[in-house]
Write a protein that holds these residues in place. Structure first.
Motif, PDB file in Angstrom:
ATOM      1  N   ALA A  90      44.585 -47.539  51.483  1.00 18.90           N
ATOM      2  CA  ALA A  90      45.317 -47.545  52.759  1.00 18.90           C
ATOM      3  C   ALA A  90      46.429 -48.589  52.751  1.00 18.90           C
ATOM      4  O   ALA A  90      47.546 -48.326  53.213  1.00 18.90           O
ATOM      5  N   LEU A  91      46.143 -49.781  52.225  1.00 18.12           N
ATOM      6  CA  LEU A  91      47.155 -50.845  52.209  1.00 18.12           C
ATOM      7  C   LEU A  91      48.296 -50.505  51.252  1.00 18.12           C
ATOM      8  O   LEU A  91      49.459 -50.842  51.519  1.00 18.12           O
ATOM      9  N   GLN A  92      47.982 -49.852  50.146  1.00 17.28           N
ATOM     10  CA  GLN A  92      49.048 -49.406  49.246  1.00 17.28           C
ATOM     11  C   GLN A  92      49.954 -48.405  49.951  1.00 17.28           C
ATOM     12  O   GLN A  92      51.173 -48.409  49.759  1.00 17.28           O
ATOM     13  N   ALA A  93      49.349 -47.547  50.779  1.00 16.71           N
ATOM     14  CA  ALA A  93      50.143 -46.574  51.548  1.00 16.71           C
ATOM     15  C   ALA A  93      51.044 -47.286  52.544  1.00 16.71           C
ATOM     16  O   ALA A  93      52.203 -46.921  52.729  1.00 16.71           O
ATOM     17  N   VAL A  94      50.511 -48.322  53.199  1.00 15.83           N
ATOM     18  CA  VAL A  94      51.317 -49.105  54.143  1.00 15.83           C
ATOM     19  C   VAL A  94      52.497 -49.749  53.410  1.00 15.83           C
ATOM     20  O   VAL A  94      53.637 -49.719  53.878  1.00 15.83           O
ATOM     21  N   LYS A  95      52.212 -50.330  52.254  1.00 18.03           N
ATOM     22  CA  LYS A  95      53.272 -50.984  51.481  1.00 18.03           C
ATOM     23  C   LYS A  95      54.358 -49.986  51.095  1.00 18.03           C
ATOM     24  O   LYS A  95      55.559 -50.269  51.232  1.00 18.03           O
ATOM     25  N   LYS A  96      53.949 -48.807  50.612  1.00 14.47           N
ATOM     26  CA  LYS A  96      54.930 -47.802  50.213  1.00 14.47           C
ATOM     27  C   LYS A  96      55.757 -47.356  51.417  1.00 14.47           C
ATOM     28  O   LYS A  96      56.984 -47.171  51.320  1.00 14.47           O
ATOM     29  N   PHE A  97      55.090 -47.184  52.561  1.00 14.05           N
ATOM     30  CA  PHE A  97      55.815 -46.793  53.771  1.00 14.05           C
ATOM     31  C   PHE A  97      56.866 -47.845  54.140  1.00 14.05           C
ATOM     32  O   PHE A  97      58.002 -47.520  54.497  1.00 14.05           O
ATOM     33  N   LEU A  98      56.486 -49.127  54.086  1.00 12.84           N
ATOM     34  CA  LEU A  98      57.424 -50.195  54.438  1.00 12.84           C
ATOM     35  C   LEU A  98      58.608 -50.231  53.473  1.00 12.84           C
ATOM     36  O   LEU A  98      59.741 -50.492  53.878  1.00 12.84           O
ATOM     37  N   LEU A  99      58.342 -49.963  52.197  1.00 12.51           N
ATOM     38  CA  LEU A  99      59.437 -49.902  51.221  1.00 12.51           C
ATOM     39  C   LEU A  99      60.390 -48.759  51.555  1.00 12.51           C
ATOM     40  O   LEU A  99      61.612 -48.921  51.539  1.00 12.51           O
ATOM     41  N   LEU A 100      59.828 -47.590  51.862  1.00 18.94           N
ATOM     42  CA  LEU A 100      60.660 -46.443  52.222  1.00 18.94           C
ATOM     43  C   LEU A 100      61.434 -46.714  53.509  1.00 18.94           C
ATOM     44  O   LEU A 100      62.612 -46.369  53.629  1.00 18.94           O
ATOM     45  N   SER A 101      60.763 -47.349  54.467  1.00 19.63           N
ATOM     46  CA  SER A 101      61.407 -47.704  55.728  1.00 19.63           C
ATOM     47  C   SER A 101      62.548 -48.689  55.488  1.00 19.63           C
ATOM     48  O   SER A 101      63.599 -48.621  56.125  1.00 19.63           O
ATOM     49  N   ARG A 159      58.038 -24.698  55.613  1.00 17.62           N
ATOM     50  CA  ARG A 159      58.889 -25.783  55.133  1.00 17.62           C
ATOM     51  C   ARG A 159      58.523 -27.100  55.807  1.00 17.62           C
ATOM     52  O   ARG A 159      58.482 -28.146  55.161  1.00 17.62           O
ATOM     53  N   GLU A 160      58.276 -27.004  57.113  1.00 20.61           N
ATOM     54  CA  GLU A 160      57.896 -28.212  57.848  1.00 20.61           C
ATOM     55  C   GLU A 160      56.596 -28.792  57.290  1.00 20.61           C
ATOM     56  O   GLU A 160      56.475 -29.996  57.067  1.00 20.61           O
ATOM     57  N   LEU A 161      55.627 -27.923  57.065  1.00 19.83           N
ATOM     58  CA  LEU A 161      54.339 -28.375  56.575  1.00 19.83           C
ATOM     59  C   LEU A 161      54.457 -28.896  55.148  1.00 19.83           C
ATOM     60  O   LEU A 161      53.861 -29.916  54.791  1.00 19.83           O
ATOM     61  N   ARG A 162      55.249 -28.189  54.329  1.00 19.10           N
ATOM     62  CA  ARG A 162      55.458 -28.652  52.960  1.00 19.10           C
ATOM     63  C   ARG A 162      56.089 -30.038  52.955  1.00 19.10           C
ATOM     64  O   ARG A 162      55.695 -30.922  52.189  1.00 19.10           O
ATOM     65  N   ASP A 163      57.099 -30.230  53.844  1.00 16.55           N
ATOM     66  CA  ASP A 163      57.737 -31.537  53.916  1.00 16.55           C
ATOM     67  C   ASP A 163      56.757 -32.618  54.345  1.00 16.55           C
ATOM     68  O   ASP A 163      56.813 -33.755  53.870  1.00 16.55           O
ATOM     69  N   MET A 164      55.858 -32.247  55.278  1.00 14.30           N
ATOM     70  CA  MET A 164      54.859 -33.217  55.711  1.00 14.30           C
ATOM     71  C   MET A 164      53.945 -33.602  54.552  1.00 14.30           C
ATOM     72  O   MET A 164      53.676 -34.780  54.310  1.00 14.30           O
ATOM     73  N   VAL A 165      53.473 -32.613  53.805  1.00  6.16           N
ATOM     74  CA  VAL A 165      52.578 -32.884  52.681  1.00  6.16           C
ATOM     75  C   VAL A 165      53.257 -33.757  51.642  1.00  6.16           C
ATOM     76  O   VAL A 165      52.692 -34.735  51.155  1.00  6.16           O
ATOM     77  N   THR A 166      54.494 -33.417  51.301  1.00 11.60           N
ATOM     78  CA  THR A 166      55.183 -34.216  50.282  1.00 11.60           C
ATOM     79  C   THR A 166      55.418 -35.640  50.769  1.00 11.60           C
ATOM     80  O   THR A 166      55.299 -36.598  50.011  1.00 11.60           O
ATOM     81  N   GLY A 167      55.745 -35.773  52.043  1.00 13.93           N
ATOM     82  CA  GLY A 167      55.973 -37.115  52.591  1.00 13.93           C
ATOM     83  C   GLY A 167      54.722 -37.967  52.580  1.00 13.93           C
ATOM     84  O   GLY A 167      54.762 -39.156  52.245  1.00 13.93           O
ATOM     85  N   LEU A 168      53.584 -37.351  52.915  1.00 14.26           N
ATOM     86  CA  LEU A 168      52.342 -38.122  52.957  1.00 14.26           C
ATOM     87  C   LEU A 168      51.800 -38.372  51.555  1.00 14.26           C
ATOM     88  O   LEU A 168      51.186 -39.412  51.296  1.00 14.26           O
ATOM     89  N   ALA A 169      52.036 -37.439  50.647  1.00 13.97           N
ATOM     90  CA  ALA A 169      51.666 -37.693  49.256  1.00 13.97           C
ATOM     91  C   ALA A 169      52.488 -38.844  48.693  1.00 13.97           C
ATOM     92  O   ALA A 169      52.016 -39.651  47.901  1.00 13.97           O
ATOM     93  N   GLU A 170      53.730 -38.940  49.171  1.00 12.94           N
ATOM     94  CA  GLU A 170      54.628 -39.988  48.685  1.00 12.94           C
ATOM     95  C   GLU A 170      54.103 -41.377  49.033  1.00 12.94           C
ATOM     96  O   GLU A 170      54.091 -42.271  48.195  1.00 12.94           O
ATOM     97  N   VAL A 171      53.643 -41.587  50.286  1.00 20.89           N
ATOM     98  CA  VAL A 171      53.168 -42.922  50.660  1.00 20.89           C
ATOM     99  C   VAL A 171      51.847 -43.260  49.977  1.00 20.89           C
ATOM    100  O   VAL A 171      51.503 -44.434  49.826  1.00 20.89           O
ATOM    101  N   ASN A 172      51.110 -42.228  49.564  1.00 20.73           N
ATOM    102  CA  ASN A 172      49.859 -42.498  48.852  1.00 20.73           C
ATOM    103  C   ASN A 172      50.040 -42.518  47.340  1.00 20.73           C
ATOM    104  O   ASN A 172      49.075 -42.487  46.583  1.00 20.73           O
ATOM    105  N   GLY A 173      51.281 -42.546  46.895  1.00 20.37           N
ATOM    106  CA  GLY A 173      51.563 -42.743  45.475  1.00 20.37           C
ATOM    107  C   GLY A 173      51.290 -41.534  44.607  1.00 20.37           C
ATOM    108  O   GLY A 173      51.144 -41.656  43.394  1.00 20.37           O
ATOM    109  N   LYS A 174      51.205 -40.330  45.191  1.00 27.95           N
ATOM    110  CA  LYS A 174      50.898 -39.135  44.410  1.00 27.95           C
ATOM    111  C   LYS A 174      52.117 -38.223  44.236  1.00 27.95           C
ATOM    112  O   LYS A 174      52.021 -37.129  43.740  1.00 27.95           O
ATOM    113  N   TYR A 175      53.273 -38.681  44.687  1.00 28.28           N
ATOM    114  CA  TYR A 175      54.485 -37.867  44.626  1.00 28.28           C
ATOM    115  C   TYR A 175      54.949 -37.707  43.174  1.00 28.28           C
ATOM    116  O   TYR A 175      54.725 -38.585  42.357  1.00 28.28           O
TER     117      TYR A 175
END
Length: 638
Positions: free
Chosen positions: A71-82, A191-207
């Motif tokens: 979870a904290l790694q996801a927060v860190k990735k989100f802050l970097l993207l932000s 497309r909306e759902l795909r974008d959501m999945v890719t975005g959330l995979a991104e913060v969890n380092g699986k992109y």
């Protein structure tokens, strides 16, 4: 693991200083978890080698640490993207803003889910730290309440897949292209759902390697349920209250699309106060003002340079939005009353006040100290008059500038600036803005070095800000804050003592601040005030703070050692009803499980006034006096 988590949390805590508001709030929440991680680390050190074997079991209390790291790694990735968005490094701001909003919801949900599974009992977490964690959880849950139900379902599915063993299978399919999903997911919702999945995979380092496979699998799973249809309803319509959703009319509203021109390109919400910038683009005033205040000199949508920072109200668009809302029977984002907007968070239609305030704010940064002082004095007066003024002043970007003026060497300017912040903090939303502007240390500076009126108002500002629970922790945990308040309580003017007492009481409601106040010498200062006839008008405030401190182990010891008992017994005989009530409550707390203190009050003649109080006092005083007499009777002191 515990050391790594602590290091990660510390890194995140320092990341939010130059980001958007929601990112700063998220970083602050993580910073409040540092004490929890320190206690887990200390527990791990005491447990020795037992942790390794224990942590292997999925159901072990130690397994939650791996989830917390995730979870904290996801927060860190989100802050970097932000941070990349805040730095203006994205060409498609609208798309990025939308993705970050979903990612923020997801990491918030994920952090709350993990924290809720941590066993306080197993890790021997102290009451003070538990209180901090519960505060963070409460804040996260308030954020989660804003998330649509179907998004929560999707978050859970994504989280399960990202944390499952199946992720290993995805790693073997790196050649599988994301574009392959287009044949199966061609619609808007797909497309909306795909974008959501890719975005959330991104913060969890699986992109970049499992996103496509996971997207197809998740789409297939969701389509077998009703989630995609419900997701479509939420995405294409306007969210209504639960009670309204049951009607036939609401089904029509769910399919209603908001005209794109009515949405702010930054917030993607219907605009309340649309304004035009120099490039001709229209934005919600508060969002474009924040964009400019952050130092950006370009138009967010076109990336063209802004020739000036003038924001011109778009009255035509505002009227069209109101007409559209009325025609479609949708609650309007604002309504006018007597030519002005209501005080519900929106702003006045008349621009004269706004221009006047903007001019004052610009003078705060003048090279002339006289102009700065004069502008700060005028803003101080305006902020005192009305809620509407407090909103306008904050919206004009005055708060960060006023905070910087707390550090100037001109005492009168300091006084006007800190009093302006005090008056602005009366409006609830401004409390957060003041804290985000880093006001705590500058206010401490004024508390120590300002003139007496500035010191008084600085302590009152701390009282106002600490009405928010999170701020109790931040202010109390900042070195020098409680010490400066205790100094004012001890040596300030009559008004200064009252303001300091109010702030200290509020801060000491939080358990962790009680020990800090005791170490800063608050008990000595309070007892001195009880003894001093010149401060007899503050007996009620003194007793109220003592009644809070006595519930803490260190506070109880300090109060006992300060020769407080004779003063309290004297108040039982001569004090006002409320004074007698508080004095009895403090004596009861001091004497519980303490035969020495019980014998002491017996020798000092407390029985007679306690007996009288048990019959004629307030209801609370009667209960406390009766309980104290029963304790004395058990020790045969009566």
């Amino acid at each position: 693991m515990a050391d790594a988590l602590l290091s990660l949390a510390g890194e995140i805590a320092t990341m939010g200083t130059s980001l958007a508001t929601e990112s700063i709030r998220l970083a602050r929440k993580v910073s409040l978890l540092i004490h929890l991680l320190e206690e887990i680390r200390d527990f791990a050190a005491r447990s020795g080698g037992r942790t390794a074997s224990s942590s292997s079991a999925a159901s072990s209390p130690w397994s939650c640490l791996a989830d917390l790291a995730f979870a904290l790694q996801a927060v860190k990735k989100f802050l970097l993207l932000s941070g990349w968005k805040s730095a203006g490094k994205n060409s498609n701001l609208e798309s990025v803003t939308k993705k970050l909003a979903i990612q923020y919801q997801y990491v918030t949900w994920q952090l709350e889910k993990v924290l809720g599974n941590i066993s306080y009992e197993h890790f021997k977490i102290s009451d003070e730290v538990q209180e901090e964690v519960e505060l963070v959880l409460a804040q996260l849950r308030r954020e989660i309440e804003k998330i649509g139900v179907e998004n929560l379902h999707i978050f859970q599915e994504i989280y399960n897949m990202l944390t499952s063993a199946n992720v290993k299978d995805f790693k073997q399919q790196r050649s599988f292209k994301l574009q392959a999903t287009n044949s199966n997911t061609t619609g808007f919702v797909d497309r909306e759902l795909r974008d959501m999945v890719t975005g959330l995979a991104e913060v969890n380092g699986k992109y970049n390697y499992d996103t496509a496979r996971m997207t197809l699998k998740l789409m297939d799973r969701l389509k077998r349920t009703s989630h995609v249809d419900q997701f479509k309803n939420e995405k294409s319509g306007i969210r209504l209250s639960n009670s309204e959703r049951s009607t036939v009319d609401d089904k029509k509203r769910d399919s209603l699309e908001i005209p794109e021109d009515f949405l702010c390109p930054i917030s993607l919400e219907v605009m309340r106060d649309p304004v035009i910038v120099s490039t001709g683009q229209t934005y919600e005033r508060s969002f474009i003002q924040r964009w400019i205040d952050c130092g950006n000199g370009t138009c967010p949508k076109t990336q063209q340079k802004l020739q000036n920072h003038t924001l011109t109200p778009n009255y035509v668009l505002r009227s069209l939005i109101m007409q559209w809302c009325e025609a479609n029977k949708i609650e309007q984002p604002y309504r006018l009353a007597n030519g002005r907007m209501r005080s519900d968070g929106t702003f006045p239609e008349i621009t004269g006040e706004r221009s006047f305030i903007n001019n004052l704010v610009s003078k705060l940064t003048s090279w002339s100290r006289d102009e700065q002082r004069s502008a700060a004095a005028e803003l101080r007066s305006l902020a005192k008059r009305s809620t509407n003024n407090r909103k306008l002043i904050a919206e004009a970007g005055a708060i960060p500038v006023l905070v910087s003026l707390l550090l100037v060497d001109d005492k009168k300017t300091q006084e006007h600036a800190v009093t302006s912040l005090l008056n602005l903090s009366i409006y609830e939303h401004n409390k957060e803005v003041i804290m985000l502007a880093g006001a705590v240390l500058p206010i401490i500076h004024v508390l120590r070095d300002g003139n007496m009126e500035a010191r008084e108002n600085a302590s009152a500002a701390f009282f106002s800000l600490s009405l928010v629970d999170e701020n109790k922790i931040t202010i109390g945990g900042t070195p020098g804050a409680i010490e400066a308040l205790v100094e004012l309580l001890d040596n300030g003017s009559a008004r200064g003592k009252k303001d300091a007492a109010s702030a200290l009481f509020n801060l000491c409601i939080y358990q962790g601040n009680k020990s800090r106040a005791v170490r800063a010498g608050v008990v000595r200062a309070l007892v001195k005030m009880l003894e001093d006839s010149s401060t007899s008008g503050m007996v009620d405030e003194v007793l109220t703070i003592l009644s809070v401190l006595v519930s803490h182990k260190e506070g109880k010891v300090a109060i006992s050692r300060a020769n407080t008992i004779p003063l309290l017994i004297d108040l039982l005989r001569t004090g006002q009803p409320r004074n007698k009530e508080n004095a009895t409550a403090i004596l009861l707390a001091l004497c519980k499980k303490d035969s020495k203190n019980l014998a002491c009050i017996g020798r000092m003649g407390a029985v007679v006034p306690l007996t009288e109080l048990s019959k004629t006092g307030t209801e609370r005083a009667k209960r406390k006096a009766t309980s104290l007499l029963e304790h004395m009777q058990k020790l045969q002191i009566l």
